[in-house]
Each structure stands twice: as C-alpha cells, then as structure tokens.
Design an enzyme around this catalytic site. Structure first.
Site, PDB file in Angstrom:
ATOM      1  N   GLU A  63      31.783  34.272  36.053  1.00 38.51           N
ATOM      2  CA  GLU A  63      31.884  33.681  37.393  1.00 38.51           C
ATOM      3  C   GLU A  63      32.261  32.217  37.208  1.00 38.51           C
ATOM      4  O   GLU A  63      31.428  31.384  36.850  1.00 38.51           O
ATOM      5  CB  GLU A  63      30.553  33.832  38.137  1.00 38.51           C
ATOM      6  CG  GLU A  63      30.179  35.276  38.426  1.00 38.51           C
ATOM      7  CD  GLU A  63      31.167  35.971  39.351  1.00 38.51           C
ATOM      8  OE1 GLU A  63      31.907  35.261  40.066  1.00 38.51           O
ATOM      9  OE2 GLU A  63      31.214  37.209  39.356  1.00 38.51           O
ATOM     10  N   CYS A 117      31.381  26.044  43.002  1.00 43.99           N
ATOM     11  CA  CYS A 117      32.600  26.736  42.571  1.00 43.99           C
ATOM     12  C   CYS A 117      33.396  27.271  43.738  1.00 43.99           C
ATOM     13  O   CYS A 117      34.620  27.421  43.641  1.00 43.99           O
ATOM     14  CB  CYS A 117      32.241  27.864  41.602  1.00 43.99           C
ATOM     15  SG  CYS A 117      31.126  29.109  42.293  1.00 43.99           S
TER      16      CYS A 117
END
Length: 487
Positions: free
Chosen positions: A211, A249
């Site tokens: 991720e 993110c």
C-alpha cells in the site's frame, strides 16, 4: 535481537501448526478483544497520536480509532460467512461431480505499518489477518515512537500473545525481519522502501501487498451553482489538509482547474482555510504537525526554488521548532520542479491550470498511476472519460478520502501506487488462500481420456472441450457408444 526475531517467527509457526487460529471462535474472540483494546484505551491512543503527530482527538478518532472500530465490527459480524465454503458450478463435462472453494489462512504474516496513521494502519490490516486465521508479527513505524510503544505494550494484554506479536525497532530490525521466511508480507509506506521489501520477499516467493502512495490529483470542473462550487472546495480543503496535515497517501497532492476559474478558486480556498484553521493556523491546535525534522526540511526544500517560491499565493510560513508548515497554496509552479515530480506528503497544494478541463486527463496520464483520482464534476460524459482513459487505485467523484472508509469497496493501488487490496471482505481475501476442491465419484469413466490414442479419440476430445454441454450427451449415449463405462 537477530536471534530473538528468528525465535519469534519460529514460535509463531509452531503455534499456527496447532490449528487453533483456524477456528471461528478464536477469530471472533480476537476481534472482540481488539474492540475492547481501542474502547478501553481511547485516551491513551489520543495521547500517543498527539505526542507523535500533534493530532487533535477528533481527528484521531475520525481517522484512526473510529476506522478501526468500524472495520473490526464489520469483520466480527461477517467472518463466519466469509469462512464458509463456497459452492462452485462444475461443467457437465466433469459430471457427476461437485466443486467448492475453501478459504484457508496463509500462515505467518508480517505487517509493516506506517507513521502517518500509526494506529489504524497497524490494526486495520491486523483485523484482516486475524479474520483469515493467521498468526501475525506487527512492525510499527519507529517514526511514531509513542504509538509504537503503545501497540507493543497493549496488544499482548488483549490479544493471543502466542499468535500476535509486536516487534519494535528501526532499520536493523526491519532487515532482520525481511531475512525470515513469511507466508505473507503486508507493507504500507513509500515506493522506495517497498522495492526493498519486494526484493526480500522474492527470495522466498512470498506474496506481498504493498500500500504505497503517489501524487493523487483532484480535478475541479466548472460547477455553475455557487453552493456546489463552495461544497467542492470545502471537500478539497478537507482532503488536502484535514488528514494529518496532508501527510496521507490518499490526500490530494495537486489540483487541476481551468485557468479562468483559478482566481475564484484561490479566494474560496483561503476563506475556507481561515474558517477551518483560523487566522493563525499554528495556534488553532486542530492541524497536525509534520512528523519529524527530516520531513520538515524536505518540505521546506520543495519551496526553495525561487520560481516555486514566487508561485505561492497563500501561506508559506514555517516554524521549525514546532515542525509546523502553514497550509500553503501555489499557482502553476514549474512542472519540472520537485514539488511537481515528487510526492509532496505535506501541507503544500499546487494548483495547475489548464485551458480545458478535459486536458487534465492528458496531464494525469503523463505521470505515474496515482493511488486515487478525485474529480468534482456533474458532466456524465467527462466522468466516463476519466474512468475509461485513466488508471488509478480508485476514483472518487465529488468528494475526497471517503473511499478509504468504505468496507464494501477494495482499497489499493496500481503500478507505483501499490499492489493488492484490502478492507472488509477484501482484507479477508488478502490474507487467505482460496483452495479449489473437486469431489468426483468412482462410478463413470470417459475412456477417450486414456491411451492408446486414435483419431476418433482426438475428435471426441476436441468436441468435448468445445462443447461443455456435450457432457450431457455423453451421459445419455455413453453406455451405448462404449465411450463411458462403469468402473
């Protein structure tokens, strides 16, 4: 520490072999205990998150504690259904037979969590690993030391310490962990470190979920209604500075808008920033700080280029002692400058103007695939164009960040923004192996599958593969033709 890491992994593997973690009772007990952990230690979590990142308790609950509670409750209510064997339709050619798919745990799992959401990004993957019946090592980020310490000291008090362990430390500990053999590695962090993790995993053919991040764009199309425009800009501010001061993110990295709307956009951005964070954001106590001096200096360096500094239209003030950077807006900084070629991961928002908003697609496609694209538009044709002509981990229309909290949607990247997916049932699947099982009997046999070969058998097999339903014909005529016989 080297011997300790190896022994810990060995102990976990032996415990997994007992089969205790495969039972639905064990899985539900661990999920319930995890809920108790966050409920009973809410204040301690608030304190740790404030110590590491300056997060306000409301932000901490919204982005970390609440997200973990939601995920654990969802898994607790669904895990028994997820575990149940799934029937599979078997083509007539293979009849009489039945098929099923069994989800089994992968085994010994390593979870690397990140510093920007240090509680949620440790416990949310853990929920998936537990639900799937694995044993787990969690390696919290050393860049969030208070949260790392909290996890290491608290998890053993609530969860099965034979199956779930926390190992703290820096780069050396990470190196030692990567030398071990794992059945799955789940990593949240930067693409640079992810390449190291993936290289180490390849030595044992260990599957990975990565991720990562990327420069997530937001597109602001023309919205004639003032109320729509205002709400869109409000959600853009929330998606840029709301989560951990832009250190997310899936946060907005840059904003694309038609040039003719840029002035109105900037003025409304300023107004909403003042409403959210006051005239002096540093004193507001509702915006997180930059995690450490290294990241603070990196962000300051992005502004050092004179051409970049000249593009600042709001903010720009910094406070090194308190690791604070004011919400900053830049208009059309140089596209070859680091602020437009590197992931910002901070409180700087470049606005890039285009002649026509459709040009934003070409702009996005000229860069690595992002983790998310946010597009504010009511134009259905433009929506379809974005979906068909761009590639990203997710696309959200007319909002930001909310996809991360939706357990019914997979979360993950593509290309440099990540590998794999999780959340809800997708987390369970990520930490499971779907084992195919076929049950046949010993009654009927199709003779052309065996030598000696002949042209007739070739034609028979060719027809059988081409026509799955031909199996029914075989059952009807097989005995008469002598092609099927009782064994």
């Amino acid at each position: 520490m080297d011997i300790e890491v190896e022994e810990t992994v060995g102990e976990l593997r032996q415990y997994f072999k007992t089969g205790k973690t495969k039972s639905v009772i064990w899985r539900k007990n661990q999920l319930t205990a995890l809920l108790d952990l966050v409920h009973e230690n809410e204040d301690a979590i608030f304190k740790a998150l404030h110590q590491d990142l300056g997060k306000h308790p409301v932000e901490a609950y919204r982005d970390e504690i609440g997200a973990v509670e939601k995920s654990a409750n969802n898994s607790l209510s669904c895990v028994e259904k997820w575990m149940a064997p799934k029937k599979s339709n078997i083509p007539l050619l293979f009849q009489p037979a039945k098929g099923e798919v069994l989800s089994e745990p992968l085994g010994v799992v390593l979870i690397f969590s990140s510093w920007n959401f240090p509680i949620m990004l440790a416990l949310d993957p853990l929920i998936g690993a537990i639900s799937a019946g694995n044993v787990v090592v969690i390696k919290p980020s050393e860049q969030a030391p208070a949260c790392s310490s909290f996890l290491a000291n608290t998890i053993p008090l609530y969860l099965d310490s034979n199956a779930i362990k926390v190992i703290e430390g820096g780069a050396h500990v990470c190196e030692q962990l990567l030398l071990q053999k794992w059945d799955k590695i789940f990593f949240t962090g930067s693409p640079r470190v992810a390449s190291i993790v993936m290289s180490a995993a390849a030595k044992n053919l260990t599957p990975v979920t990565l991720e990562l991040g990327g420069k997530c764009p937001a597109i602001l199309d023309s919205l004639p209604k003032p109320s729509d425009f205002k709400l869109a800009v409000k959600r853009i501010v929330g998606g840029k500075w709301g989560p951990c001061s832009g250190q997310a993110c899936i946060g907005i990295d840059y904003l694309l808008v038609e040039e003719k709307f840029s002035s109105a956009l900037i003025e409304l951005l300023k107004k909403i920033i003042r409403r959210f964070y006051g005239e002096n954001p540093k004193e507001s106590k509702v915006i997180s700080r930059i995690v450490n001096k290294q990241h603070f200096k990196r962000l300051c360096n992005l502004l050092k280029d004179p051409l970049v500094a000249n593009s600042i239209v709001h903010g720009g003030s910094v406070d090194e002692e308190n690791l604070f950077i004011e919400p900053t807006i830049l208009l059309d900084p140089p596209l070859d400058s680091p602020i437009m070629t590197e992931e910002i991961f901070g409180s700087l928002l470049p606005i890039i103007t285009v002649n026509k908003i459709q040009g934003s697609i070409e702009f996005i496609n000229a860069r690595p695939k992002p983790l998310a694209i946010y597009a504010f538009t009511k134009d259905e044709t433009f929506k379809r164009q974005i979906l068909s002509e761009t590639s990203s981990g997710s696309v959200v229309f007319n909002d930001t960040m909310v996809q991360f909290l939706c357990d019914s949607l997979p979360f993950g990247g593509v290309g440099q923004s990540g590998i794999g997916r999780y959340h809800g049932k997708y987390s369970f699947d990520t930490f499971s192996h779907e084992k195919a099982v076929m049950h046949r009997n010993l009654i009927l046999e199709i003779e052309p599958r065996y030598p000696p070969w002949s042209n007739f058998k070739l034609e028979f097999l060719r027809l059988a593969y081409r026509l799955n339903y031909f199996g029914l014909l075989l059952h009807m005529l097989g005995f008469k033709l002598g092609l099927i016989r009782r064994t």
